[in-house]
Scaffold this motif. Structure first.
Motif, short mmCIF file in Angstrom:
data_model
loop_
_atom_site.label_atom_id
_atom_site.label_comp_id
_atom_site.label_asym_id
_atom_site.label_seq_id
_atom_site.Cartn_x
_atom_site.Cartn_y
_atom_site.Cartn_z
N VAL A 1 22.67 52.79 2.61
CA VAL A 1 21.73 54.06 2.35
C VAL A 1 22.52 55.38 2.01
CG1 VAL A 1 19.76 54.90 1.81
CG2 VAL A 1 19.48 52.61 2.81
N ASN A 2 22.46 55.45 1.21
CA ASN A 2 22.91 56.90 0.22
C ASN A 2 22.59 56.88 -1.06
OD1 ASN A 2 24.21 56.02 -1.89
ND2 ASN A 2 26.34 54.85 -0.81
N ASP A 3 22.32 58.05 -1.10
CA ASP A 3 22.17 59.42 -2.33
C ASP A 3 22.18 58.54 -4.06
OD1 ASP A 3 21.08 61.28 -0.29
OD2 ASP A 3 22.63 62.38 -1.24
N ALA A 4 23.57 57.64 -3.31
CA ALA A 4 24.01 57.35 -5.14
C ALA A 4 23.54 55.79 -5.02
CB ALA A 4 24.90 57.00 -5.27
N ALA A 5 23.07 55.21 -4.12
CA ALA A 5 22.60 53.64 -4.04
C ALA A 5 21.22 53.82 -4.38
CB ALA A 5 23.29 53.00 -2.89
N GLU A 6 20.65 52.56 -5.40
CA GLU A 6 19.36 51.91 -5.25
C GLU A 6 19.28 51.13 -4.28
OE1 GLU A 6 18.12 50.30 -8.92
OE2 GLU A 6 19.43 51.42 -9.81
N VAL A 7 18.02 51.04 -3.61
CA VAL A 7 17.30 50.35 -1.97
C VAL A 7 16.65 49.41 -2.31
CG1 VAL A 7 17.01 50.51 -0.01
CG2 VAL A 7 18.49 52.43 -0.52
N GLY A 8 16.64 47.87 -2.57
CA GLY A 8 15.48 47.13 -2.16
C GLY A 8 15.29 46.19 -0.73
N VAL A 9 14.40 45.65 -0.75
CA VAL A 9 13.55 45.50 0.57
C VAL A 9 13.47 43.74 -0.06
CG1 VAL A 9 12.85 45.74 2.75
CG2 VAL A 9 13.07 47.74 0.92
N TYR A 10 13.36 43.21 0.82
CA TYR A 10 12.72 41.55 0.91
C TYR A 10 12.71 41.38 2.14
CZ TYR A 10 17.01 38.74 2.10
OH TYR A 10 17.99 38.13 2.43
N CYS A 11 11.81 40.28 2.38
CA CYS A 11 11.50 39.44 3.93
C CYS A 11 11.22 38.23 3.62
CB CYS A 11 10.28 40.81 4.94
SG CYS A 11 9.01 40.36 3.48
N GLY A 12 10.30 38.06 3.97
CA GLY A 12 9.91 36.19 4.07
C GLY A 12 8.81 35.86 3.12
N SER A 13 7.69 37.28 3.17
CA SER A 13 6.70 36.78 1.37
C SER A 13 6.40 37.78 1.02
CB SER A 13 5.72 35.87 2.05
OG SER A 13 4.89 36.62 3.52
N GLY A 14 6.96 38.36 1.81
CA GLY A 14 6.24 40.52 0.69
C GLY A 14 5.79 41.18 1.71
N VAL A 15 5.59 40.88 3.04
CA VAL A 15 4.39 41.33 3.60
C VAL A 15 4.98 42.29 4.53
CG1 VAL A 15 2.69 41.86 5.71
CG2 VAL A 15 2.64 40.15 3.36
N SER A 16 6.05 41.91 5.55
CA SER A 16 6.80 42.38 6.48
C SER A 16 7.64 44.05 5.93
CB SER A 16 7.31 41.83 7.72
OG SER A 16 8.29 41.24 6.80
N ALA A 17 8.38 42.92 4.32
CA ALA A 17 9.01 44.09 2.60
C ALA A 17 8.11 45.03 3.11
CB ALA A 17 9.71 43.64 2.00
N ALA A 18 7.13 45.39 3.08
CA ALA A 18 6.41 46.22 2.45
C ALA A 18 6.50 47.35 3.53
CB ALA A 18 4.83 46.23 1.76
N HIS A 19 6.53 46.59 5.38
CA HIS A 19 6.80 47.67 5.63
C HIS A 19 7.71 48.67 6.23
CE1 HIS A 19 6.97 48.70 10.70
NE2 HIS A 19 5.68 48.90 10.36
N GLU A 20 9.23 47.19 5.77
CA GLU A 20 10.22 48.58 5.98
C GLU A 20 10.31 49.95 4.19
OE1 GLU A 20 13.41 48.03 7.14
OE2 GLU A 20 14.71 46.61 5.85
N VAL A 21 9.22 49.27 3.42
CA VAL A 21 9.37 49.73 2.64
C VAL A 21 8.76 52.05 2.64
CG1 VAL A 21 8.70 50.75 -0.07
CG2 VAL A 21 9.84 48.35 0.30
N LEU A 22 7.42 51.42 3.53
CA LEU A 22 6.71 52.06 3.66
C LEU A 22 8.16 52.92 5.24
CD1 LEU A 22 4.18 53.67 4.33
CD2 LEU A 22 3.56 52.21 5.99
N ALA A 23 9.08 52.66 5.14
CA ALA A 23 9.44 53.26 6.90
C ALA A 23 10.61 54.05 5.61
CB ALA A 23 10.21 51.99 7.47
N LEU A 24 10.88 53.44 4.65
CA LEU A 24 12.41 54.09 3.96
C LEU A 24 11.61 55.31 3.42
CD1 LEU A 24 13.45 50.99 2.27
CD2 LEU A 24 14.98 52.90 3.43
N ALA A 25 9.62 55.03 3.07
CA ALA A 25 9.66 56.42 3.15
C ALA A 25 8.96 58.00 3.44
CB ALA A 25 7.76 55.75 1.71
N VAL A 26 8.73 57.28 4.88
CA VAL A 26 8.55 58.09 6.10
C VAL A 26 10.06 59.20 5.63
CG1 VAL A 26 8.27 58.16 8.53
CG2 VAL A 26 6.62 56.56 7.19
N ALA A 27 11.06 58.39 5.61
CA ALA A 27 12.05 58.91 5.90
C ALA A 27 12.50 59.65 4.36
CB ALA A 27 14.17 57.97 6.09
N GLY A 28 11.88 59.32 2.88
CA GLY A 28 12.10 59.69 2.04
C GLY A 28 12.99 59.17 1.08
N ILE A 29 13.07 57.51 1.34
CA ILE A 29 13.92 57.04 0.54
C ILE A 29 13.13 56.38 -0.48
CG2 ILE A 29 15.68 55.33 0.43
CD1 ILE A 29 16.21 56.91 3.69
#
Length: 283
Positions: free
Chosen positions: A228-256
């Motif tokens: 992850v860097n300031d220029a890169a767009e970031v996306g997340v997936y998992c098995g069915s879109g549930v644990s990936a939402a948790h990673e999106v939340l973790a990224l949001a905690v980090a301000g990303i």
């Protein structure tokens, strides 16, 4: 507004003059094949004891549509989602706090759905019910219906083509366990492996042993090490879109900021025609 809230902060807000709407989204991922153990009953768990004032929300019925070619937990019908949220007391001008049993995945899915559909103030109880040391109750309160009307698009969303493109032009993170990413095992979906170009980033590594998120700076360092860097767009997936939402939340905690591929591997692998990579290398 912060995207997570501690148990002590929640207790203080619930005792205050303007308590948040509180949603109990207890749910448990089942990796059993057909004929396995009976599914976890979140509603029964709620009935046996919940944070006072909380309303139960069913992930499978209210936060996802029926399983099919679009994945095991595709987006729900928005009219139904809106009705379910209003029935739970959700209003646009009242903050919402969501919690689950402690894993955080289901609560993150509820957080993402509400934020994606335009609610401005949603937080997840860090550590879930396991972190709550206050009273629990088996009683339910009379609800006043909310006024929330979903307006999708407030958070970025990926489809299969968008995920494939992002794996080439930005950074696509795979939130599943590393052995599923490599294709060593696949307990649920028909094919093991990962989307070519995706980087393994198990969301279980975003939390400490107590089930709570690691500090924001620590999470930021982790995601930086993954590319992850300031220029890169970031996306997340998992098995069915549930644990990936948790990673999106973790990224949001980090301000990303990050986009969610809701269909995730369950959609990608179901088609049978999309490319699959295996092993530890992204390609």
């Amino acid at each position: 507004m912060n995207v997570i809230i501690s148990a002590s902060e929640l207790a203080s807000e619930l005792a205050g003059p303007n308590p948040p709407t509180l949603l109990d989204v207890r749910w448990q991922l089942s990796t059993a094949k057909a004929g396995g153990a009976a599914p976890f009953d979140g509603r029964a768990a709620y009935a046996s004891g919940h944070v006072p004032g909380a309303v139960f929300v069913d992930l499978d019925a209210d936060l996802a549509g029926p399983a099919g070619p679009a994945g095991r937990h595709p987006l729900p019908d928005l009219a139904h989602f809106g009705e379910a949220m209003r029935a739970a007391g959700v209003s646009a001008r009242r903050p919402v706090v969501v919690y689950d049993g402690g894993q955080g995945w289901a609560a993150a899915r509820a957080w993402w759905m509400l934020r994606w559909t335009g609610h401005p103030a949603v937080r997840v109880l860090d550590g879930g019910l396991a972190a709550w040391s206050g009273p629990v109750t088996t009683e339910t309160e009379e609800l006043v219906a909310g006024d929330f009307e979903p307006a999708p698009g407030a958070l970025p969303l990926l489809d299969a083509d968008g995920a494939a493109a992002l794996a080439r032009t930005g950074l696509l993170l795979d939130a599943r366990a590393a052995e599923r990413y490599r294709g060593d095992v696949e307990p649920i979906d028909p094919v093991g492996g990962h989307i070519p170009g995706a980087v393994s980033a198990p969301t279980t590594e975003n939390v400490a042993e107590n089930g709570r998120f690691r500090p924001a700076a620590e999470l930021a360092d982790r995601f930086k090490s993954l590319g992850v860097n300031d220029a890169a767009e970031v996306g997340v997936y998992c098995g069915s879109g549930v644990s990936a939402a948790h990673e999106v939340l973790a990224l949001a905690v980090a301000g990303i900021p990050a986009a969610l591929y809701v269909g995730s591997w369950s959609e990608w692998s179901a088609a049978g025609s999309r490319p699959v990579a295996a092993g530890p290398d992204p390609q």
